[in-house]
Design an enzyme around this catalytic site. Sequence first.
Site, PDB file in Angstrom:
ATOM      1  N   LEU A 147       0.859  -1.177   0.000  1.00 45.71           N
ATOM      2  CA  LEU A 147       0.000   0.000   0.000  1.00 45.71           C
ATOM      3  C   LEU A 147       0.897   1.228   0.000  1.00 45.71           C
ATOM      4  O   LEU A 147       1.975   1.209   0.599  1.00 45.71           O
ATOM      5  CB  LEU A 147      -0.892   0.043   1.248  1.00 45.71           C
ATOM      6  CG  LEU A 147      -2.000  -1.008   1.395  1.00 45.71           C
ATOM      7  CD1 LEU A 147      -2.711  -0.815   2.730  1.00 45.71           C
ATOM      8  CD2 LEU A 147      -2.994  -0.917   0.252  1.00 45.71           C
ATOM      9  N   ASP A 148       0.455   2.298  -0.641  1.00 47.40           N
ATOM     10  CA  ASP A 148       1.199   3.548  -0.575  1.00 47.40           C
ATOM     11  C   ASP A 148       1.316   3.984   0.885  1.00 47.40           C
ATOM     12  O   ASP A 148       0.441   3.686   1.718  1.00 47.40           O
ATOM     13  CB  ASP A 148       0.489   4.651  -1.367  1.00 47.40           C
ATOM     14  CG  ASP A 148       0.557   4.424  -2.863  1.00 47.40           C
ATOM     15  OD1 ASP A 148       1.379   3.582  -3.300  1.00 47.40           O
ATOM     16  OD2 ASP A 148      -0.204   5.083  -3.586  1.00 47.40           O
ATOM     17  N   ARG A 149       2.351   4.732   1.167  1.00 50.34           N
ATOM     18  CA  ARG A 149       2.589   5.203   2.531  1.00 50.34           C
ATOM     19  C   ARG A 149       1.385   5.966   3.093  1.00 50.34           C
ATOM     20  O   ARG A 149       1.027   5.817   4.260  1.00 50.34           O
ATOM     21  CB  ARG A 149       3.832   6.102   2.552  1.00 50.34           C
ATOM     22  CG  ARG A 149       4.215   6.621   3.922  1.00 50.34           C
ATOM     23  CD  ARG A 149       5.512   7.405   3.837  1.00 50.34           C
ATOM     24  NE  ARG A 149       5.934   7.865   5.148  1.00 50.34           N
ATOM     25  CZ  ARG A 149       7.082   8.496   5.390  1.00 50.34           C
ATOM     26  NH1 ARG A 149       7.915   8.725   4.386  1.00 50.34           N
ATOM     27  NH2 ARG A 149       7.399   8.870   6.601  1.00 50.34           N
ATOM     28  N   THR A 151      -1.761   5.709   2.195  1.00 47.22           N
ATOM     29  CA  THR A 151      -3.011   4.954   2.113  1.00 47.22           C
ATOM     30  C   THR A 151      -3.167   4.110   3.369  1.00 47.22           C
ATOM     31  O   THR A 151      -2.222   3.456   3.805  1.00 47.22           O
ATOM     32  CB  THR A 151      -3.013   4.034   0.875  1.00 47.22           C
ATOM     33  OG1 THR A 151      -2.843   4.829  -0.302  1.00 47.22           O
ATOM     34  CG2 THR A 151      -4.326   3.268   0.773  1.00 47.22           C
ATOM     35  N   ARG A 249      -4.885   6.670  -7.963  1.00 42.57           N
ATOM     36  CA  ARG A 249      -4.566   8.099  -7.874  1.00 42.57           C
ATOM     37  C   ARG A 249      -4.427   8.734  -9.255  1.00 42.57           C
ATOM     38  O   ARG A 249      -4.963   9.823  -9.512  1.00 42.57           O
ATOM     39  CB  ARG A 249      -3.277   8.275  -7.062  1.00 42.57           C
ATOM     40  CG  ARG A 249      -3.378   7.725  -5.659  1.00 42.57           C
ATOM     41  CD  ARG A 249      -2.035   7.585  -4.960  1.00 42.57           C
ATOM     42  NE  ARG A 249      -1.484   8.884  -4.610  1.00 42.57           N
ATOM     43  CZ  ARG A 249      -0.364   9.041  -3.898  1.00 42.57           C
ATOM     44  NH1 ARG A 249       0.302   7.962  -3.486  1.00 42.57           N
ATOM     45  NH2 ARG A 249       0.071  10.239  -3.611  1.00 42.57           N
TER      46      ARG A 249
END
Length: 331
Positions: A147-149, A151, A249
């Site tokens: 997961l993105d930081r 998110t 995104r």
Amino acid sequence: MKSQNDVVPPSTPPVQPQAQFVTIAEEEAGQRIDNYLLRVCKGVPKSHIYRILRSGEVRVNKGRIDQLYRLAEGDVVRIPPVRVAEKAPTGAPAAEFKIIFEDAQLLVIDKPAGVAVHGGSGVSFGVIEQLRASRPDAKFLELVHRLDRDTSGLLLLAKKRSALTNLHEQMRDGVTDKRYLVLVAGDWKNARQHIKLPLHKYTTAEGERRVAVQADGLASHTVFSLLHKYNNFALLEAELKTGRTHQIRVHLSSSGFPIAGDDKYGDFALNRALLKADATRGALKRMFLHAHQITFVHPETGKTMTLNAPLAAECERFLVSLGKPLAVATR
């Protein structure tokens, strides 16, 4: 902290005086010998690992093997004395996270926003390093996906290599179903909308990883369902059909609906305004993107599992501050 199978405990001198013999456990089976050695020989240069493999100093069940050999449960590995780095890197602090599900095969947590899933790119450590530090007896613990930081939400980790391999196969075959909650700026119209835009990954001059829509990029597909509309905002559920970097995104930003609080692809003027609460709206100090549901087949039981993580509290508060939704989509 390190497990009992690690080659160099923190208290040992830089040079090991004797070879070690390690028996491969079920959790360690299936991996290549070179990857195994790179993991357990902390601080040993990669070039040295491959040198001792080529020279035959590493043995499995008393026989010579090459770097492509895959370990089996019960294999006895001879690891020769190796010189490690004089200064060991600072260890990650132990930390636990909210557990959604755990058994002998899997660990599923609810990751908070602002925490990277692993170290790198200017981050000393992430979720995986902190969990390993808090579970020193765990022989195997690996990220199934990322997961993105910024998110929040569901993050899967495997506690056995067989589970990791199985879940990776499910993701490649499209068996898993990942859903996200996302708040976008703009007047979203459609109850259900497919966005298919090819994505190209590149690195900026400053070394930052970015993604852009580009004709020769990788095929990417996201399905968005409208949940609620507010003044100037819409709450969507995003369903990933492919799993590209920053896919949700960039698909939204390129379609004219930036995610609230997105500091890479969002509306920067809006983001600055969202940082401060006003008379009609609360503050939002993070990106509004939350992995709220995942469906997969359990790697051991074969049963289909659907797990959920409630919307992060700070996102829930911001939604409440927007007031009553203007409309609820019919799906």
